[in-house]
Design an enzyme around this catalytic site. Sequence first.
Site, mmCIF file in Angstrom:
data_model
loop_
_atom_site.group_PDB
_atom_site.id
_atom_site.type_symbol
_atom_site.label_atom_id
_atom_site.label_comp_id
_atom_site.label_asym_id
_atom_site.label_seq_id
_atom_site.Cartn_x
_atom_site.Cartn_y
_atom_site.Cartn_z
ATOM 1 N N ASP A 153 30.487 37.425 -82.387
ATOM 2 C CA ASP A 153 31.059 37.740 -83.700
ATOM 3 C C ASP A 153 30.784 39.191 -84.096
ATOM 4 O OD1 ASP A 153 32.568 37.080 -85.909
ATOM 5 O OD2 ASP A 153 30.901 36.226 -87.037
ATOM 6 N N LYS A 155 31.691 42.524 -85.429
ATOM 7 C CA LYS A 155 32.716 43.110 -86.316
ATOM 8 C C LYS A 155 31.997 43.942 -87.385
ATOM 9 C CE LYS A 155 32.801 38.859 -88.946
ATOM 10 N NZ LYS A 155 33.525 37.725 -89.433
ATOM 11 N N ASN A 158 29.359 42.582 -89.834
ATOM 12 C CA ASN A 158 28.076 42.090 -89.322
ATOM 13 C C ASN A 158 27.161 43.210 -88.853
ATOM 14 O OD1 ASN A 158 28.816 39.502 -89.838
ATOM 15 N ND2 ASN A 158 29.510 39.046 -87.761
ATOM 16 N N ASP A 171 24.065 39.793 -87.898
ATOM 17 C CA ASP A 171 24.399 38.396 -88.136
ATOM 18 C C ASP A 171 24.556 37.664 -86.810
ATOM 19 O OD1 ASP A 171 25.512 35.973 -88.876
ATOM 20 O OD2 ASP A 171 26.566 36.862 -90.567
ATOM 21 N N THR A 188 36.042 35.434 -86.357
ATOM 22 C CA THR A 188 37.247 35.711 -87.147
ATOM 23 C C THR A 188 38.373 36.079 -86.197
ATOM 24 O OG1 THR A 188 35.602 37.110 -88.192
ATOM 25 C CG2 THR A 188 37.547 36.613 -89.470
#
Length: 293
Positions: A153, A155, A158, A171, A188
Amino acid sequence: MAIASETQPQDKTSSEVSAVEKRRWTLNDFDIGKPLGRGKFGHVYLAREKRSNHIVALKVLFKSQLQQSQVEHQLRREVEIQSHLRHPNILSLYGYFYDQKRVYLILEYAAKGEVYKELQKCKYFSERRAATYVASLARALIYCHGKHVIHRDIKPENLLIGAQSELKIADFGWSVHTFNRRRTMCGTLDYLPPEMVESVEHDASVDIWSLGILCYEFLYGVPPFEAKEHSDTYRRIVQVDLKFPPKPIVSSAAKDLIAQMLVKDSSQRLPLHKLLEQPWIVQNAEPSGVYKV
Ligand code: AMP
């Protein structure tokens, strides 16, 4: 944990030291300062551990909200994984505690805030800044993958920036500790690689794809497969419909590098250690890993 060990006098025996390290934290151990931000499940505050004066970020999560959204399992995994990682570009999780209503995470404080906000402010980053961040992330991901942790994840939302302007992956909510290939759909849509969109097996090379998306977003200010409808983003990802707009002007070396990461066949993506040797990275990334604005 770091906070505890900094409070230990030099002459402590090892059993006393481990007793300190294993101590249970409570809210009384901290002075709570200003709010740093709000997340989906609670609030984050600046805090000082009273004994050591160590400054931390205290993330306060409401159990009821975690239960309602059925993410307790995800949080447990996040805590377990993040507390075992120690790297300058990974936000440290020092410990956690809880009371009847809340779970508290004791986190390293990232004094310079969110990459996402910086990107919004600047619209897009210079090649030097983008390359410095991408190289830092590649090093952090090499470390994670070496410990069989896939982040899944990556991005801007984070990523945080530390006091020395160093990038920190913050994160680990979607990360996974694995020796196997995975099929779960998570993250996402904009940052998902074709194999995760299509729910086929995936491995650590999903993080190379996301790093390619991130590099693009750093340089252009928007992710490459953005579309109004989810279904269009989905189609563009699966077809790797990669286009480079004429503005802002980006060097062909940077575009080449992005294209080498955004490859549908995950086994053909540029390995992270090779990425660090690419001329665009070598010529643009600050060797210290620190980009001062
Ligand atoms: P989160 O719940 O993790 O999304 O955090 C909400 C917001 O709090 C973030 O968007 C940051 O602005 C801020 N924040 C979270 N963790 C930290 C940290 N360790 N240091 C500084 N700010 C943080």
